[in-house]
Design a protein around this motif. Structure first.
Motif, PDB file in Angstrom:
ATOM      1  N   ALA A  85       0.804  -1.225   0.000  1.00 27.18           N
ATOM      2  CA  ALA A  85       0.000   0.000   0.000  1.00 27.18           C
ATOM      3  C   ALA A  85       0.839   1.278   0.000  1.00 27.18           C
ATOM      4  N   LYS A  86       2.017   1.252   0.632  1.00 24.63           N
ATOM      5  CA  LYS A  86       2.837   2.461   0.717  1.00 24.63           C
ATOM      6  C   LYS A  86       3.744   2.656  -0.505  1.00 24.63           C
ATOM      7  N   THR A  87       3.753   1.699  -1.425  1.00 22.22           N
ATOM      8  CA  THR A  87       4.583   1.807  -2.628  1.00 22.22           C
ATOM      9  C   THR A  87       3.728   2.248  -3.814  1.00 22.22           C
ATOM     10  N   THR A  88       4.372   2.460  -4.956  1.00 18.78           N
ATOM     11  CA  THR A  88       3.645   2.827  -6.179  1.00 18.78           C
ATOM     12  C   THR A  88       3.231   1.604  -6.985  1.00 18.78           C
ATOM     13  N   LEU A  89       3.607   0.416  -6.526  1.00 17.31           N
ATOM     14  CA  LEU A  89       3.323  -0.803  -7.279  1.00 17.31           C
ATOM     15  C   LEU A  89       1.834  -1.149  -7.214  1.00 17.31           C
ATOM     16  N   GLN A  90       1.246  -1.405  -8.379  1.00 16.32           N
ATOM     17  CA  GLN A  90      -0.161  -1.806  -8.441  1.00 16.32           C
ATOM     18  C   GLN A  90      -0.271  -3.271  -8.037  1.00 16.32           C
ATOM     19  N   ALA A  91      -0.788  -3.523  -6.843  1.00 22.28           N
ATOM     20  CA  ALA A  91      -0.924  -4.884  -6.322  1.00 22.28           C
ATOM     21  C   ALA A  91      -2.398  -5.216  -6.158  1.00 22.28           C
ATOM     22  N   GLU A  92      -2.780  -6.413  -6.566  1.00 22.50           N
ATOM     23  CA  GLU A  92      -4.193  -6.806  -6.479  1.00 22.50           C
ATOM     24  C   GLU A  92      -4.334  -8.288  -6.154  1.00 22.50           C
ATOM     25  N   PHE A  93      -5.402  -8.633  -5.456  1.00 26.20           N
ATOM     26  CA  PHE A  93      -5.724 -10.018  -5.139  1.00 26.20           C
ATOM     27  C   PHE A  93      -6.481 -10.609  -6.326  1.00 26.20           C
ATOM     28  N   VAL A  94      -5.866 -11.586  -6.985  1.00 20.73           N
ATOM     29  CA  VAL A  94      -6.489 -12.193  -8.172  1.00 20.73           C
ATOM     30  C   VAL A  94      -7.119 -13.547  -7.870  1.00 20.73           C
ATOM     31  N   GLY A  95      -6.985 -13.992  -6.609  1.00 12.56           N
ATOM     32  CA  GLY A  95      -7.457 -15.321  -6.263  1.00 12.56           C
ATOM     33  C   GLY A  95      -6.311 -16.314  -6.321  1.00 12.56           C
ATOM     34  N   HIS A  96      -6.572 -17.518  -5.850  1.00 14.83           N
ATOM     35  CA  HIS A  96      -5.521 -18.545  -5.830  1.00 14.83           C
ATOM     36  C   HIS A  96      -5.683 -19.469  -7.034  1.00 14.83           C
ATOM     37  N   PRO A  97      -4.592 -19.686  -7.790  1.00 13.52           N
ATOM     38  CA  PRO A  97      -4.690 -20.508  -9.011  1.00 13.52           C
ATOM     39  C   PRO A  97      -5.146 -21.933  -8.755  1.00 13.52           C
ATOM     40  N   LEU A  98      -4.981 -22.411  -7.528  1.00 12.73           N
ATOM     41  CA  LEU A  98      -5.389 -23.785  -7.248  1.00 12.73           C
ATOM     42  C   LEU A  98      -6.901 -23.970  -7.329  1.00 12.73           C
ATOM     43  N   PHE A  99      -7.664 -22.890  -7.212  1.00 13.40           N
ATOM     44  CA  PHE A  99      -9.118 -23.037  -7.358  1.00 13.40           C
ATOM     45  C   PHE A  99      -9.472 -23.623  -8.714  1.00 13.40           C
ATOM     46  N   GLY A 100      -8.905 -23.033  -9.764  1.00 13.87           N
ATOM     47  CA  GLY A 100      -9.183 -23.536 -11.104  1.00 13.87           C
ATOM     48  C   GLY A 100      -8.545 -24.887 -11.355  1.00 13.87           C
ATOM     49  N   ILE A 101      -7.300 -25.027 -10.900  1.00 16.73           N
ATOM     50  CA  ILE A 101      -6.562 -26.275 -11.127  1.00 16.73           C
ATOM     51  C   ILE A 101      -7.261 -27.455 -10.444  1.00 16.73           C
ATOM     52  N   LEU A 102      -7.790 -27.210  -9.250  1.00 16.40           N
ATOM     53  CA  LEU A 102      -8.403 -28.294  -8.474  1.00 16.40           C
ATOM     54  C   LEU A 102      -9.900 -28.451  -8.721  1.00 16.40           C
ATOM     55  N   ALA A 103     -10.465 -27.599  -9.572  1.00 12.45           N
ATOM     56  CA  ALA A 103     -11.917 -27.662  -9.817  1.00 12.45           C
ATOM     57  C   ALA A 103     -12.414 -29.068 -10.172  1.00 12.45           C
ATOM     58  N   PRO A 104     -11.727 -29.797 -11.076  1.00 10.60           N
ATOM     59  CA  PRO A 104     -12.216 -31.146 -11.410  1.00 10.60           C
ATOM     60  C   PRO A 104     -12.265 -32.081 -10.202  1.00 10.60           C
ATOM     61  N   TYR A 105     -11.354 -31.897  -9.250  1.00 12.98           N
ATOM     62  CA  TYR A 105     -11.325 -32.764  -8.067  1.00 12.98           C
ATOM     63  C   TYR A 105     -12.353 -32.315  -7.039  1.00 12.98           C
ATOM     64  N   ARG A 106     -12.596 -30.997  -6.960  1.00 12.74           N
ATOM     65  CA  ARG A 106     -13.519 -30.465  -5.962  1.00 12.74           C
ATOM     66  C   ARG A 106     -14.973 -30.690  -6.362  1.00 12.74           C
ATOM     67  N   GLN A 107     -15.232 -30.854  -7.668  1.00 11.59           N
ATOM     68  CA  GLN A 107     -16.609 -31.037  -8.135  1.00 11.59           C
ATOM     69  C   GLN A 107     -17.130 -32.446  -7.868  1.00 11.59           C
ATOM     70  N   ILE A 108     -16.213 -33.379  -7.687  1.00 15.40           N
ATOM     71  CA  ILE A 108     -16.607 -34.771  -7.424  1.00 15.40           C
ATOM     72  C   ILE A 108     -16.598 -34.998  -5.918  1.00 15.40           C
ATOM     73  N   PRO A 109     -17.679 -35.502  -5.334  1.00 11.85           N
ATOM     74  CA  PRO A 109     -17.685 -35.763  -3.886  1.00 11.85           C
ATOM     75  C   PRO A 109     -16.554 -36.720  -3.501  1.00 11.85           C
ATOM     76  N   ALA A 110     -15.771 -36.332  -2.494  1.00 13.21           N
ATOM     77  CA  ALA A 110     -14.641 -37.155  -2.070  1.00 13.21           C
ATOM     78  C   ALA A 110     -15.136 -38.488  -1.500  1.00 13.21           C
ATOM     79  N   GLN A 111     -14.484 -39.569  -1.899  1.00 18.77           N
ATOM     80  CA  GLN A 111     -14.782 -40.901  -1.363  1.00 18.77           C
ATOM     81  C   GLN A 111     -13.634 -41.285  -0.434  1.00 18.77           C
ATOM     82  N   ARG A 112     -13.737 -40.898   0.824  1.00 16.59           N
ATOM     83  CA  ARG A 112     -12.609 -41.069   1.736  1.00 16.59           C
ATOM     84  C   ARG A 112     -12.630 -42.439   2.426  1.00 16.59           C
ATOM     85  N   ASN A 113     -11.489 -43.091   2.351  1.00 13.40           N
ATOM     86  CA  ASN A 113     -11.290 -44.369   3.039  1.00 13.40           C
ATOM     87  C   ASN A 113     -10.741 -44.065   4.431  1.00 13.40           C
TER      88      ASN A 113
END
Length: 381
Positions: A158-186
């Motif tokens: 915040a105190k610098t001139t650099l434009q910094a922004e929260f874009v989200g975590h890339p693992l959300f998209g990467i893990l989407a196929p695994y998160r959409q399927i209900p986990a079958q935990r042993n």
């Protein structure tokens, strides 16, 4: 020089130095190609980025180093690599360069690229909130955009001139196929996730295996599995395991399927790092462990300003995963902590609730993170 000097067919570079960055770079490459199919992608990365269409002029597979002393020993190699990349940048004049994490090397590279008039987008902020906060000023001088993956990070700039922004975590998209399927935990399946670097395996695999052997004495139904990212690392880990005095009876290994196993297991011991974020997003309770060289630990204790190194704990402001670091990372303590988060354990419900809260907070910027980053990278280009 300015961007007007770039040829129309100049490439866009994506630079990643570790296994996690290779995954993020691959997702970013796919998103860029979807938005601008004609763009040539070049850079530094591993097998995932190559499979996603990036022409890698540096193979990053074995670049992952840890600790101060370990990096110090390899300084001549990294300086040579830096000179080689800068020379190539002068020849190719990339439209823009996206640097993914890997701050020790990338901060040196960003400074030199920026001096050449090449646009620099930094994706995955260095951990300035944990140590060496003064780096924000150096980053502001050598970067054009800072893309943060945790919601508390933009405030650091915040105190610098650099434009910094929260874009989200890339693992959300990467893990989407695994998160959409209900986990079958042993309930009897336990993972050991000792990292993907040789130095991590040397220090973490023996206590992980000892913890598994201790747990199996009281719970013989437990089955332990070690998934690793590459065949060479698997063979190295198996060689180390043969020298360990403590081995669980039910132990299996695999390559390249860690996330599938993370949706099946009931709990895990994991090396500190990106894998603990994956575990939280996939709903897998873990005990976080780490060891580095005594010299590196001594220096880290004097530099690090935070009380926890686990991202889920930082984002939620409370303990989601238990940490056992350095001297506390013993087979006995790991076994005790793991037992508490397995089905029926005293800490399991609290851990499950914490992971749900973490997922909500991290998903506040939306799930199509790679598309957001690709749009920004193309804007800068």
């Amino acid at each position: 020089m300015t961007n007007s000097h770039h040829a129309a067919d100049a490439p866009l570079w994506i630079m990643a130095g570790e296994t996690s960055g290779d995954g993020y770079g691959a997702s970013l490459a796919q998103a860029i190609q979807a938005q601008a199919p004609g763009v040539r992608l070049r850079g530094m990365g591993g097998s995932r980025m190559r499979e996603a269409g990036v022409d890698t002029f540096v193979d990053s597979t074995e670049l992952g180093l840890i600790g101060f002393w370990e990096c110090l020993k390899h300084v001549p190699f990294f300086l040579g690599l830096l000179r080689r990349i800068v020379k190539l940048a002068i020849q190719e004049r990339p439209r823009t360069v996206v640097l993914i994490d890997y701050p020790g090397f990338h901060m040196m590279l960003a400074k030199r690229l920026h001096a050449l008039g090449i646009r620099v987008v930094w994706y995955v902020s260095p951990q300035v909130w944990a140590w060496r906060s003064g780096r924000v000023w150096k980053l502001a001088k050598s970067c054009d955009r800072m893309l943060c993956i945790f919601p508390f990070e933009p405030a650091c700039y915040a105190k610098t001139t650099l434009q910094a922004e929260f874009v989200g975590h890339p693992l959300f998209g990467i893990l989407a196929p695994y998160r959409q399927i209900p986990a079958q935990r042993n309930p009897s399946q336990v993972l050991l996730l000792p990292g993907s670097r040789r130095q991590e395996l040397q220090r973490l695999l023996p206590p992980f295996l000892q913890a598994a052997a201790l747990l199996q004495r009281n719970a013989p139904q437990l089955h332990f599995h070690i998934p690793l990212p590459r065949q060479a690392i698997l063979e190295y880990a198996q060689e180390l395991a043969r020298k360990c005095p403590h081995l669980p009876l039910n132990l299996t290994w695999s390559v390249g399927d860690t996330r599938e196993w993370m949706t099946r297991a009931a709990g895990a011991i994991a090396a500190s790092g990106t894998v603990t974020v994956e575990a939280a997003l996939l709903g897998l309770p873990v005990v976080v462990a780490y060891r580095i060289s005594p010299l590196s630990w001594w220096m880290a204790k004097r530099l690090i300003r935070i009380s926890t190194i686990t991202i889920a704990n930082l984002v939620c402001g409370r303990r989601v995963f238990q940490e056992l670091l350095q001297g506390e990372c013993t087979g006995e303590k790991l076994a005790e902590a793991l037992q508490a988060i397995l089905p029926g354990g005293a800490q399991r419900e609290e851990t499950l609730q914490g992971m749900e809260e973490f997922t909500r907070r991290l998903g506040a910027a939306g799930e199509d993170v790679s598309a957001n980053v690709a749009r920004i990278a193309l804007e800068e280009a």
